[in-house]
Design an enzyme around this catalytic site. Structure first.
Site, short mmCIF file in Angstrom:
data_model
loop_
_atom_site.label_atom_id
_atom_site.label_comp_id
_atom_site.label_asym_id
_atom_site.label_seq_id
_atom_site.Cartn_x
_atom_site.Cartn_y
_atom_site.Cartn_z
N ASN A 68 30.43 35.59 33.39
CA ASN A 68 28.94 34.90 33.39
C ASN A 68 28.02 35.46 34.13
OD1 ASN A 68 30.62 32.94 31.69
ND2 ASN A 68 30.83 31.70 33.56
N GLY A 298 25.76 27.93 38.67
CA GLY A 298 26.00 28.89 39.91
C GLY A 298 26.16 30.33 39.65
N ASP A 299 26.97 30.69 38.54
CA ASP A 299 27.34 31.85 37.99
C ASP A 299 25.74 32.42 37.48
OD1 ASP A 299 29.82 31.08 38.25
OD2 ASP A 299 30.07 30.75 36.09
N ALA A 300 25.04 31.55 36.82
CA ALA A 300 23.71 32.20 36.38
C ALA A 300 22.83 32.38 37.43
CB ALA A 300 22.97 31.29 35.46
N GLY A 303 23.83 35.57 38.88
CA GLY A 303 23.39 36.47 37.80
C GLY A 303 21.84 37.08 38.13
#
Ligand code: 26A
Length: 344
Positions: A68, A298-300, A303
């Site tokens: 992600n 959180g992944d975004a 990123g």
């Protein structure tokens, strides 16, 4: 852009297919799940995937935390900037992952296991909480041999920034250590996400082996608290934990470590090695009615932040980019990004 500047970001972790549904307390209880958690599936959890698909109108969404993040970084960066590696099966779930990465132009170099199915993550949403239960499947068979294949290792050598999801510590620490050492000995950037509380709790030794190599360590408040507890830091204060993470011994002394701790809607905490000041950055406000679900927020964030680091932006701007992308993802279902594309 010069060919040598392609694929500057190399990401390693577990490609998973999310089976995501809106659930309830009874469902959580049936499988003994906490409302907000991430765990590895045991025998007693194996029915949950079909249960969600058959009884809870579950959606199939591309997942895997660092995948992600890789999709998010590629969403922002110029074409051909990010490559992701991990293990999948040869099945319809892998085909869904291929479609999702194609949409943002993320290059993947999967290790394909013909005998083991693609990993699945049950995601049960209740309110603003999400409970995740992962059956790693083929992702669990990633190995050093794949990383060392000439066509993959040449991508490692070409890259300038490495992002590893801590979840991969349950799979293949030797591959992670190869990336750590390559980054440090070539003064390249190594970023690690703590991923989930169970990583500092139950995978402390392999995690600690990577610590001297972290140029950036990213986590949220519950992961920070789990780290503090398992390392006997004697504090629950997020600022103090960030400080401690930043000041751990470091292999490559040419770069000062940065610890970044997100706290949902509360400000993001940032500590830099050797700096007494711990900084706070408020998140971008988002209206309640705009929230779809926070799975993957959180992944975004990671990123957007990592895209900023790849572009060599100042720290505060990279944080801002992370918060910008997290907000976009929260408006979507699952760990997804809006199309047509929005530009930072
Ligand atoms: C090893 N484990 C447990 C995992 C994961 C994981 N990604 C990699 N390894 N458990 C959950 N996830 C992913 O986290 C994302 C949300 O942050 C889910 O697939 C989901 O997309």
């Amino acid at each position: 852009m010069a060919a040598s500047k392609d694929f500057r970001l190399f990401v390693l972790e577990n490609p998973l297919l999310d089976i995501q549904a809106f659930g309830n307390e009874a469902l959580l209880q049936k499988y003994g799940l906490k409302a907000n958690d991430a765990i590895l599936a045991e025998e007693k959890h194996m029915e949950i995937y079909d249960d969600l698909l058959n009884n809870y109108d579950a959606k199939l969404i591309a997942g895997g935390a660092a995948q992600n993040t890789a999709r998010g970084a590629q969403y922002i960066l110029p074409p051909n900037s990010v490559v992701f590696v991990g293990g999948v099966g040869d099945d319809k779930y892998a085909a869904i992952l291929h479609d999702a990465v194609k949409q943002v132009g993320l290059r993947v170099e999967y290790r394909v296991d013909p005998k083991v199915p693609t990993g699945r993550c049950a995601v049960v949403i209740t309110g603003h909480n999400r409970s995740m239960c992962t059956d790693l499947g083929a992702a669990n068979h990633y190995d050093l041999e794949h990383l060392k294949k000439p066509e993959v290792w040449s991508l490692v050598e070409n890259a300038e920034v490495y992002y590893v999801g801590g979840y991969h510590l349950t799979v293949c620490p030797p591959a992670i250590m190869e990336l750590c050492k390559h980054a440090a000995s070539n003064n390249k950037v190594f970023i690690l996400s703590l991923s989930a509380p169970f990583i500092p709790q139950f995978f402390k030794d392999p995690l600690d082996a990577t610590a001297p190599y972290w140029d950036y360590v990213i986590g949220n408040e519950t992961e920070a608290a789990a780290f503090a507890e398992s390392h006997g830091l004697g504090t629950t204060d997020v600022r103090q934990i960030a400080r401690a993470l930043a000041d751990l011994p470091k292999e490559n002394t040419k770069r000062r470590r940065v610890a970044v701790i997100t706290q949902g809607t509360e400000p993001t905490i940032v500590a830099v090695q050797g700096e007494s000041d711990v900084r706070e950055f408020p998140v971008h406000p988002i209206a309640k009615e705009e929230i779809n679900d926070t799975n993957g927020a959180g992944d975004a964030f990671a990123g957007g932040f990592t895209a900023g680091i790849v572009e060599g932006r100042p720290l505060e701007e990279a944080i801002h980019m992370g918060q910008w992308l997290a907000k976009l993802s929260i408006k979507e279902l699952g760990p997804s990004y809006p199309f047509p594309k929005q530009t930072y």
